[in-house]
Design a protein around this motif. Sequence first.
Motif, PDB file in Angstrom:
ATOM      1  N   LYS A 257     -29.762  37.745 -82.278  1.00  0.00           N
ATOM      2  CA  LYS A 257     -30.338  36.462 -82.665  1.00  0.00           C
ATOM      3  C   LYS A 257     -31.554  36.221 -81.769  1.00  0.00           C
ATOM      4  O   LYS A 257     -31.519  36.514 -80.575  1.00  0.00           O
TER       5      LYS A 257
ATOM      6  N   GLN B 142     -34.577  33.586 -80.246  1.00  0.00           N
ATOM      7  CA  GLN B 142     -35.064  32.233 -79.992  1.00  0.00           C
ATOM      8  C   GLN B 142     -36.380  32.336 -79.234  1.00  0.00           C
ATOM      9  O   GLN B 142     -36.483  33.104 -78.277  1.00  0.00           O
TER      10      GLN B 142
ATOM     11  N   ASP C  43     -38.902  30.097 -77.030  1.00  0.00           N
ATOM     12  CA  ASP C  43     -39.006  28.859 -76.259  1.00  0.00           C
ATOM     13  C   ASP C  43     -37.886  27.884 -76.616  1.00  0.00           C
ATOM     14  O   ASP C  43     -38.099  26.691 -76.778  1.00  0.00           O
ATOM     15  N   GLY C  44     -36.675  28.407 -76.796  1.00  0.00           N
ATOM     16  CA  GLY C  44     -35.509  27.575 -77.047  1.00  0.00           C
ATOM     17  C   GLY C  44     -35.255  27.215 -78.496  1.00  0.00           C
ATOM     18  O   GLY C  44     -34.273  26.559 -78.796  1.00  0.00           O
ATOM     19  N   GLU C  45     -36.113  27.619 -79.414  1.00  0.00           N
ATOM     20  CA  GLU C  45     -35.929  27.298 -80.838  1.00  0.00           C
ATOM     21  C   GLU C  45     -35.658  28.578 -81.622  1.00  0.00           C
ATOM     22  O   GLU C  45     -36.264  29.613 -81.351  1.00  0.00           O
ATOM     23  N   ASP C  46     -34.765  28.498 -82.612  1.00  0.00           N
ATOM     24  CA  ASP C  46     -34.460  29.671 -83.438  1.00  0.00           C
ATOM     25  C   ASP C  46     -35.708  30.144 -84.154  1.00  0.00           C
ATOM     26  O   ASP C  46     -36.504  29.347 -84.637  1.00  0.00           O
ATOM     27  N   TRP C  47     -35.878  31.466 -84.243  1.00  0.00           N
ATOM     28  CA  TRP C  47     -37.057  32.063 -84.870  1.00  0.00           C
ATOM     29  C   TRP C  47     -36.588  32.952 -86.011  1.00  0.00           C
ATOM     30  O   TRP C  47     -35.759  33.832 -85.822  1.00  0.00           O
ATOM     31  N   SER C  48     -37.116  32.715 -87.208  1.00  0.00           N
ATOM     32  CA  SER C  48     -36.668  33.472 -88.377  1.00  0.00           C
ATOM     33  C   SER C  48     -37.634  34.578 -88.779  1.00  0.00           C
ATOM     34  O   SER C  48     -37.305  35.380 -89.637  1.00  0.00           O
TER      35      SER C  48
ATOM     36  N   THR D 181     -35.626  34.678 -76.096  1.00  0.00           N
ATOM     37  CA  THR D 181     -34.225  34.848 -75.731  1.00  0.00           C
ATOM     38  C   THR D 181     -33.528  35.618 -76.838  1.00  0.00           C
ATOM     39  O   THR D 181     -33.566  35.210 -78.001  1.00  0.00           O
TER      40      THR D 181
ATOM     41  N   THR E 195     -29.948  37.130 -78.167  1.00  0.00           N
ATOM     42  CA  THR E 195     -28.495  37.040 -78.053  1.00  0.00           C
ATOM     43  C   THR E 195     -27.902  38.115 -78.945  1.00  0.00           C
ATOM     44  O   THR E 195     -28.051  38.062 -80.168  1.00  0.00           O
TER      45      THR E 195
ATOM     46  N   THR F  87     -33.438  37.384 -71.583  1.00  0.00           N
ATOM     47  CA  THR F  87     -34.632  36.564 -71.770  1.00  0.00           C
ATOM     48  C   THR F  87     -35.855  37.365 -71.332  1.00  0.00           C
ATOM     49  O   THR F  87     -35.868  37.935 -70.246  1.00  0.00           O
TER      50      THR F  87
END
Length: 147
Positions: free
Chosen positions: A43, A45, A47-52, A78, A80, A90
């Motif tokens: 998964k 992210q 800067d802390g936001e999910d990226w699609s 980041t 995961t 990270t």
Amino acid sequence: MSVKFALALALFSLVAPNAAALTADDEAATGELRVSLNTEYCKVQLDGEDWSGVEFENGGKTLVILNLDLARESVEVTLTPAAANLEPETLTVASKDFKRLRRGRIYYMVASRKVNFAKRKAEPAPAPEPERKPEPEPKPERRGDEL
């Protein structure tokens, strides 16, 4: 008006709009980050936001993060992993890390990284509760009528 001047003017009118478009693309430059993984799929992210905007290659072991804004100084990524026994990682990618790469006639801005996810440490087992000594049962009172 000479024929050469007319041809030069026509050529300039065809080239000038394309030159303006090239500078507009340079202002909104985007890049891609290629990450080699030691596991399959993860998964993402930014800067802390999910990226699609991601793609996976090589059976999920190569991650390609698309459309990264190169106008920013750096981006924190980041990752995961899908496997529950691995720790997240990270990465910080600076805009200067991107290199120009040519594929056919198209140029891309690409940065590469390699990530080895560390194994998650086993959580310590909860401490066992100390054994409680059973409380002694009160002895029944004896009355004189019982024989």
